[in-house]
Design a protein around this motif. Sequence first.
Motif, PDB file in Angstrom:
ATOM      1  N   LYS A   1       1.728  11.175   2.261  1.00 55.92           N
ATOM      2  CA  LYS A   1       0.282  11.094   1.928  1.00 55.92           C
ATOM      3  C   LYS A   1      -0.050  11.160   0.583  1.00 55.92           C
ATOM      4  O   LYS A   1      -1.347  12.030   0.351  1.00 55.92           O
ATOM      5  CB  LYS A   1      -0.464  11.386   3.257  1.00 55.92           C
ATOM      6  N   SER A   2       0.266  11.302  -0.386  1.00 50.94           N
ATOM      7  CA  SER A   2       0.304  11.597  -2.046  1.00 50.94           C
ATOM      8  C   SER A   2       0.218  11.132  -2.093  1.00 50.94           C
ATOM      9  O   SER A   2       0.176   9.418  -2.558  1.00 50.94           O
ATOM     10  CB  SER A   2       1.422  12.521  -2.468  1.00 50.94           C
ATOM     11  N   VAL A   3      -1.418  10.813  -2.742  1.00 45.01           N
ATOM     12  CA  VAL A   3      -1.880   9.601  -3.747  1.00 45.01           C
ATOM     13  C   VAL A   3      -1.346   8.644  -5.332  1.00 45.01           C
ATOM     14  O   VAL A   3      -1.637  10.153  -6.082  1.00 45.01           O
ATOM     15  CB  VAL A   3      -3.338   9.402  -3.793  1.00 45.01           C
ATOM     16  N   MET A   4      -0.409   8.035  -5.757  1.00 46.27           N
ATOM     17  CA  MET A   4       0.155   7.500  -6.971  1.00 46.27           C
ATOM     18  C   MET A   4      -0.346   6.515  -7.555  1.00 46.27           C
ATOM     19  O   MET A   4      -0.448   5.809  -7.326  1.00 46.27           O
ATOM     20  CB  MET A   4       1.813   7.478  -6.446  1.00 46.27           C
ATOM     21  N   VAL A   5      -0.424   6.878  -9.124  1.00 47.21           N
ATOM     22  CA  VAL A   5      -0.877   6.554  -9.430  1.00 47.21           C
ATOM     23  C   VAL A   5      -0.240   5.848 -11.194  1.00 47.21           C
ATOM     24  O   VAL A   5       0.023   7.045 -11.580  1.00 47.21           O
ATOM     25  CB  VAL A   5      -2.824   6.624 -10.067  1.00 47.21           C
ATOM     26  N   THR A   6      -0.199   4.568 -11.485  1.00 47.47           N
ATOM     27  CA  THR A   6       0.701   4.313 -12.634  1.00 47.47           C
ATOM     28  C   THR A   6      -0.562   4.717 -13.452  1.00 47.47           C
ATOM     29  O   THR A   6      -1.708   3.833 -13.850  1.00 47.47           O
ATOM     30  CB  THR A   6       1.350   3.483 -13.187  1.00 47.47           C
TER      31      THR A   6
ATOM     32  N   VAL B   1      -2.109   1.902  -7.077  1.00 47.04           N
ATOM     33  CA  VAL B   1      -1.885   3.361  -6.870  1.00 47.04           C
ATOM     34  C   VAL B   1      -1.136   2.780  -5.583  1.00 47.04           C
ATOM     35  O   VAL B   1      -0.764   2.004  -5.090  1.00 47.04           O
ATOM     36  CB  VAL B   1      -3.366   2.933  -6.827  1.00 47.04           C
ATOM     37  N   ALA B   2      -0.366   3.544  -4.870  1.00 44.33           N
ATOM     38  CA  ALA B   2       0.401   3.029  -3.404  1.00 44.33           C
ATOM     39  C   ALA B   2       0.807   4.968  -3.116  1.00 44.33           C
ATOM     40  O   ALA B   2      -0.234   5.997  -3.667  1.00 44.33           O
ATOM     41  CB  ALA B   2       2.370   3.546  -3.953  1.00 44.33           C
ATOM     42  N   LEU B   3       0.492   4.558  -1.613  1.00 44.33           N
ATOM     43  CA  LEU B   3       0.401   6.028  -0.899  1.00 44.33           C
ATOM     44  C   LEU B   3       2.127   6.184  -0.291  1.00 44.33           C
ATOM     45  O   LEU B   3       2.381   5.718   0.445  1.00 44.33           O
ATOM     46  CB  LEU B   3      -0.467   5.758   0.321  1.00 44.33           C
ATOM     47  N   ASN B   4       2.606   6.853  -0.798  1.00 45.88           N
ATOM     48  CA  ASN B   4       3.812   8.273   0.247  1.00 45.88           C
ATOM     49  C   ASN B   4       3.722   7.971   1.228  1.00 45.88           C
ATOM     50  O   ASN B   4       2.969   9.070   2.013  1.00 45.88           O
ATOM     51  CB  ASN B   4       4.217   9.087  -0.627  1.00 45.88           C
TER      52      ASN B   4
ATOM     53  N   LYS C   1       0.899  -0.831  -0.396  1.00 42.77           N
ATOM     54  CA  LYS C   1       0.036  -0.160  -0.311  1.00 42.77           C
ATOM     55  C   LYS C   1       0.651   1.458  -0.174  1.00 42.77           C
ATOM     56  O   LYS C   1       0.615   2.089  -0.549  1.00 42.77           O
ATOM     57  CB  LYS C   1      -0.788   0.034   0.995  1.00 42.77           C
ATOM     58  N   THR C   2       2.404   1.322   1.089  1.00 45.71           N
ATOM     59  CA  THR C   2       2.469   2.563   1.287  1.00 45.71           C
ATOM     60  C   THR C   2       3.730   2.643   0.444  1.00 45.71           C
ATOM     61  O   THR C   2       4.797   1.485   0.282  1.00 45.71           O
ATOM     62  CB  THR C   2       3.213   2.518   2.214  1.00 45.71           C
TER      63      THR C   2
ATOM     64  N   PRO D   1      -6.753  11.237   2.820  1.00 48.69           N
ATOM     65  CA  PRO D   1      -5.656  10.517   2.170  1.00 48.69           C
ATOM     66  C   PRO D   1      -5.757   8.465   1.787  1.00 48.69           C
ATOM     67  O   PRO D   1      -5.803   8.387   1.114  1.00 48.69           O
ATOM     68  CB  PRO D   1      -4.673  11.090   1.836  1.00 48.69           C
ATOM     69  N   ASP D   2      -6.179   8.027   2.414  1.00 54.11           N
ATOM     70  CA  ASP D   2      -6.881   6.485   2.806  1.00 54.11           C
ATOM     71  C   ASP D   2      -7.211   6.502   1.626  1.00 54.11           C
ATOM     72  O   ASP D   2      -7.409   5.039   1.414  1.00 54.11           O
ATOM     73  CB  ASP D   2      -6.167   5.690   3.954  1.00 54.11           C
ATOM     74  N   PHE D   3      -8.639   7.271   2.674  1.00 51.39           N
ATOM     75  CA  PHE D   3      -9.926   6.873   1.126  1.00 51.39           C
ATOM     76  C   PHE D   3      -9.744   7.357   0.104  1.00 51.39           C
ATOM     77  O   PHE D   3     -10.083   6.139  -0.600  1.00 51.39           O
ATOM     78  CB  PHE D   3     -11.186   7.876   2.457  1.00 51.39           C
TER      79      PHE D   3
END
Length: 220
Positions: free
Chosen positions: A79-84, A93-96, A54-55, A118-120
Amino acid sequence: MIAAASKPKSGWKEWKLGDLGVVVTGKTPSSNNPADFGNDIPFITPTDYKNYHKTASSAERLLSFAGADKLKNKILPAKSVMVTCIGSDMGKVALNTIPVVTNQQINSIIPDIKQVHPDFLYYTLIGSYDVLRSYGLAGTAVPIVNKTDFEGITVSMPPLPEQYAIAVVLSSLDDKIDLLHRQNKTLEGLAGALWRKVFIEETNPKWEESAVVGKNWTRF
């Protein structure tokens, strides 16, 4: 505009991703400046996602502080949401958990925490995998969702307190899954160490080789 994965539930509202925070498309430093790479800031590419549950807090390559400074408008806070958003890896998807920089194959959202947890948002985009994939495959040889299209994706969101409650439950489940994965790796390591100790390092001198089904086996 890309449609939401499903109609919003009662009390939920449809949002464009671009209205939930700042969307950042990553960038790769020039290969003509090797000093831009170093050991300071993780430089995340789609290849790194195989190491994430996840992270994300690490990457195969890192930038130097000097290299990151040249891309300071691309640095993602925790807590940014990163999407390929391109190729066969699209939709991951990953959360830094620490500041990072990504390459141009990743669109990220720096969430506005007054609007979205951010998690939601992470779990929402995990659930939008098929939407991203189907859009990216439309009309192009290489699947891609550019920044403008990414900002236009619509998702359904409940009020913020409900987002927090849902995120807590899902994060708790994720933590348990991650713990089980780590326990499995530990057990695999112990099994491997035991095998080496018993059958390689401390081989019984009384054992002898015996042919079994065409292969050499060792028996007492």
